[in-house]
Design an enzyme around this catalytic site. Sequence first.
Site, PDB file in Angstrom:
ATOM      1  N   SER A   1      -8.240  14.450  -0.536  1.00  0.00           N
ATOM      2  CA  SER A   1      -8.260  13.911  -2.128  1.00  0.00           C
ATOM      3  C   SER A   1      -9.319  14.491  -2.990  1.00  0.00           C
ATOM      4  O   SER A   1      -9.304  14.807  -4.162  1.00  0.00           O
ATOM      5  CB  SER A   1      -7.709  12.429  -2.251  1.00  0.00           C
ATOM      6  OG  SER A   1      -6.722  12.230  -1.820  1.00  0.00           O
TER       7      SER A   1
ATOM      8  N   HIS B   1       2.296  -0.141  -9.753  1.00  0.00           N
ATOM      9  CA  HIS B   1       3.310  -0.794  -9.019  1.00  0.00           C
ATOM     10  C   HIS B   1       2.873  -2.121  -8.816  1.00  0.00           C
ATOM     11  O   HIS B   1       1.825  -2.386  -8.459  1.00  0.00           O
ATOM     12  CB  HIS B   1       3.613   0.127  -7.958  1.00  0.00           C
ATOM     13  CG  HIS B   1       4.582  -0.304  -7.003  1.00  0.00           C
ATOM     14  ND1 HIS B   1       6.018  -0.476  -7.461  1.00  0.00           N
ATOM     15  CD2 HIS B   1       5.039   0.185  -5.550  1.00  0.00           C
ATOM     16  CE1 HIS B   1       6.700  -0.776  -6.479  1.00  0.00           C
ATOM     17  NE2 HIS B   1       6.197  -0.361  -5.376  1.00  0.00           N
TER      18      HIS B   1
ATOM     19  N   TYR C   1      -6.003   9.686  -5.458  1.00  0.00           N
ATOM     20  CA  TYR C   1      -5.634  10.918  -6.242  1.00  0.00           C
ATOM     21  C   TYR C   1      -4.470  11.677  -5.654  1.00  0.00           C
ATOM     22  O   TYR C   1      -4.283  12.735  -5.133  1.00  0.00           O
ATOM     23  CB  TYR C   1      -6.761  12.012  -6.318  1.00  0.00           C
ATOM     24  CG  TYR C   1      -6.630  12.918  -7.437  1.00  0.00           C
ATOM     25  CD1 TYR C   1      -6.780  12.622  -8.824  1.00  0.00           C
ATOM     26  CD2 TYR C   1      -6.445  14.349  -7.096  1.00  0.00           C
ATOM     27  CE1 TYR C   1      -6.753  13.518  -9.593  1.00  0.00           C
ATOM     28  CE2 TYR C   1      -6.479  15.271  -7.860  1.00  0.00           C
ATOM     29  CZ  TYR C   1      -6.467  14.880  -9.269  1.00  0.00           C
ATOM     30  OH  TYR C   1      -6.529  15.793 -10.286  1.00  0.00           O
TER      31      TYR C   1
ATOM     32  N   GLN D   1      -3.776   0.287  -0.527  1.00  0.00           N
ATOM     33  CA  GLN D   1      -4.334  -0.955  -1.336  1.00  0.00           C
ATOM     34  C   GLN D   1      -4.523  -2.345  -0.415  1.00  0.00           C
ATOM     35  O   GLN D   1      -5.466  -2.747  -0.629  1.00  0.00           O
ATOM     36  CB  GLN D   1      -3.371  -1.361  -2.516  1.00  0.00           C
ATOM     37  CG  GLN D   1      -3.442  -0.187  -3.509  1.00  0.00           C
ATOM     38  CD  GLN D   1      -2.278  -0.532  -4.708  1.00  0.00           C
ATOM     39  OE1 GLN D   1      -1.996  -1.702  -4.893  1.00  0.00           O
ATOM     40  NE2 GLN D   1      -2.042   0.621  -5.380  1.00  0.00           N
TER      41      GLN D   1
ATOM     42  N   GLY E   1     -12.951  14.265   1.528  1.00  0.00           N
ATOM     43  CA  GLY E   1     -11.763  14.159   2.166  1.00  0.00           C
ATOM     44  C   GLY E   1     -10.598  15.157   1.524  1.00  0.00           C
ATOM     45  O   GLY E   1     -11.163  15.822   0.478  1.00  0.00           O
TER      46      GLY E   1
ATOM     47  N   SER F   1      -2.199   4.164  -2.244  1.00  0.00           N
ATOM     48  CA  SER F   1      -0.807   4.055  -1.859  1.00  0.00           C
ATOM     49  C   SER F   1      -0.563   2.566  -1.509  1.00  0.00           C
ATOM     50  O   SER F   1      -1.874   1.955  -1.429  1.00  0.00           O
ATOM     51  CB  SER F   1      -0.629   4.842  -0.644  1.00  0.00           C
ATOM     52  OG  SER F   1      -1.335   4.295   0.731  1.00  0.00           O
ATOM     53  N   ASP F   2       0.640   2.074  -1.147  1.00  0.00           N
ATOM     54  CA  ASP F   2       0.483   0.454  -1.111  1.00  0.00           C
ATOM     55  C   ASP F   2      -0.209   0.204   0.075  1.00  0.00           C
ATOM     56  O   ASP F   2      -0.876  -0.854   0.134  1.00  0.00           O
ATOM     57  CB  ASP F   2       2.050   0.231  -1.095  1.00  0.00           C
ATOM     58  CG  ASP F   2       2.884   0.430  -2.544  1.00  0.00           C
ATOM     59  OD1 ASP F   2       2.272   0.514  -3.463  1.00  0.00           O
ATOM     60  OD2 ASP F   2       4.083   0.964  -2.377  1.00  0.00           O
ATOM     61  N   ALA F   3       0.131   0.918   1.003  1.00  0.00           N
ATOM     62  CA  ALA F   3      -0.595   0.587   2.413  1.00  0.00           C
ATOM     63  C   ALA F   3      -2.180   0.626   2.294  1.00  0.00           C
ATOM     64  O   ALA F   3      -2.612  -0.224   2.640  1.00  0.00           O
ATOM     65  CB  ALA F   3       0.014   1.397   3.350  1.00  0.00           C
TER      66      ALA F   3
END
Length: 402
Positions: free
Chosen positions: A119, A177, A91, A156, A117, A152-154
Amino acid sequence: MAARNCTKALRPLARQLATPAVQRRTFVAAASAVRASVAVKAVAAPARQQVRGVKTMDFAGHKEEVHERADWPAEKLLDYFKNDTLALIGYGSQGHGQGLNLRDNGLNVIVGVRKNGKSWEDAIQDGWVPGKNLFDVDEAISRGTIVMNLLSDAAQSETWPHIKPQITKGKTLYFSHGFSPVFKDLTKVEVPTDVDVILVAPKGSGRTVRSLFREGRGINSSFAVYQDVTGKAKEKAVALGVAVGSGYLYETTFEKEVYSDLYGERGCLMGGIHGMFLAQYEVLRERGHSPSEAFNETVEEATQSLYPLIGAHGMDWMFDACSTTARRGAIDWTPKFKDALKPVFNNLYDSVKNGDETKRSLEYNSQPDYRERYEAELDEIRNLEIWRAGKAVRSLRPENQK
């Protein structure tokens, strides 16, 4: 810029172009109007076969297909996804924008984030209800037929060993992405072979996805199919693209999406533009110009007057609208900047394609002190003279006067 009088005359037009129409029939209203009737029809009768329209357009002599929002009115969208639960994982910027748009469009969407958390709390503030449409990640994935991985990419990469076994046959895996699947040698995101894998990439931040949707406009997005097991992956991607708030979509590949995205962010969209802002501002200051003058000639005039007009009409129109002095100088200096910058842009594209940018991003963003280091970098930028001067200049805008 020499064309001061021309620029002042154009500013009202720029503001007008940037303001959405007040009277606009939005997609949100259409969804609300048909939501109840579609739910009844879904029980009473099987889904009708719909013809999905596609428009072929000429882009500078190249024919490309464009999928428009008009091809997917609210009733068709709700009917198409009537048996689906969209599990939105994460989120952040895109999760927030896409999730709220899906919810407003009447689709059955749930959010999956770490319980209690930040989010989780953000989602509650936006009206998501724990146990109803807000769950922890595992519970959301188990409930979802379409799993929208918007971490986020990291994140994931870090969470994939845990998430992958839960992406079972019959589900659809959605990205915004192409980063993780394309650079799988670095991210370790090997997608299951028995599910559809699709992408919708809005061309803007999650905030823009949300704001344009609320204005009834819609953002432009690309879509792609990485894996089509059902034979319906492409249609599903287009429908989801409209559902998350796209006004129109164009087709690409996962590879081209991630290459162009990383390249653009580091180039003309942010990195390159910031570099040019800094260089021009510093030269003006070194040559004796005041901070206010340097900022106005570098940033304020560009963002508040010229860029909106270029976006609305194109560069040729902008040249034609300026004084002969401004026009001549801009046209003469264009090839000099192009020749100086093109080698840098070629190096940048190579760095994206060979994975160097991905490696750098994963290594930096996975460090335990990432947030502290990032805040230090941001604080350094915030305290540059150019942006401290900019804060003062922005306070003088009429809309900021109290």
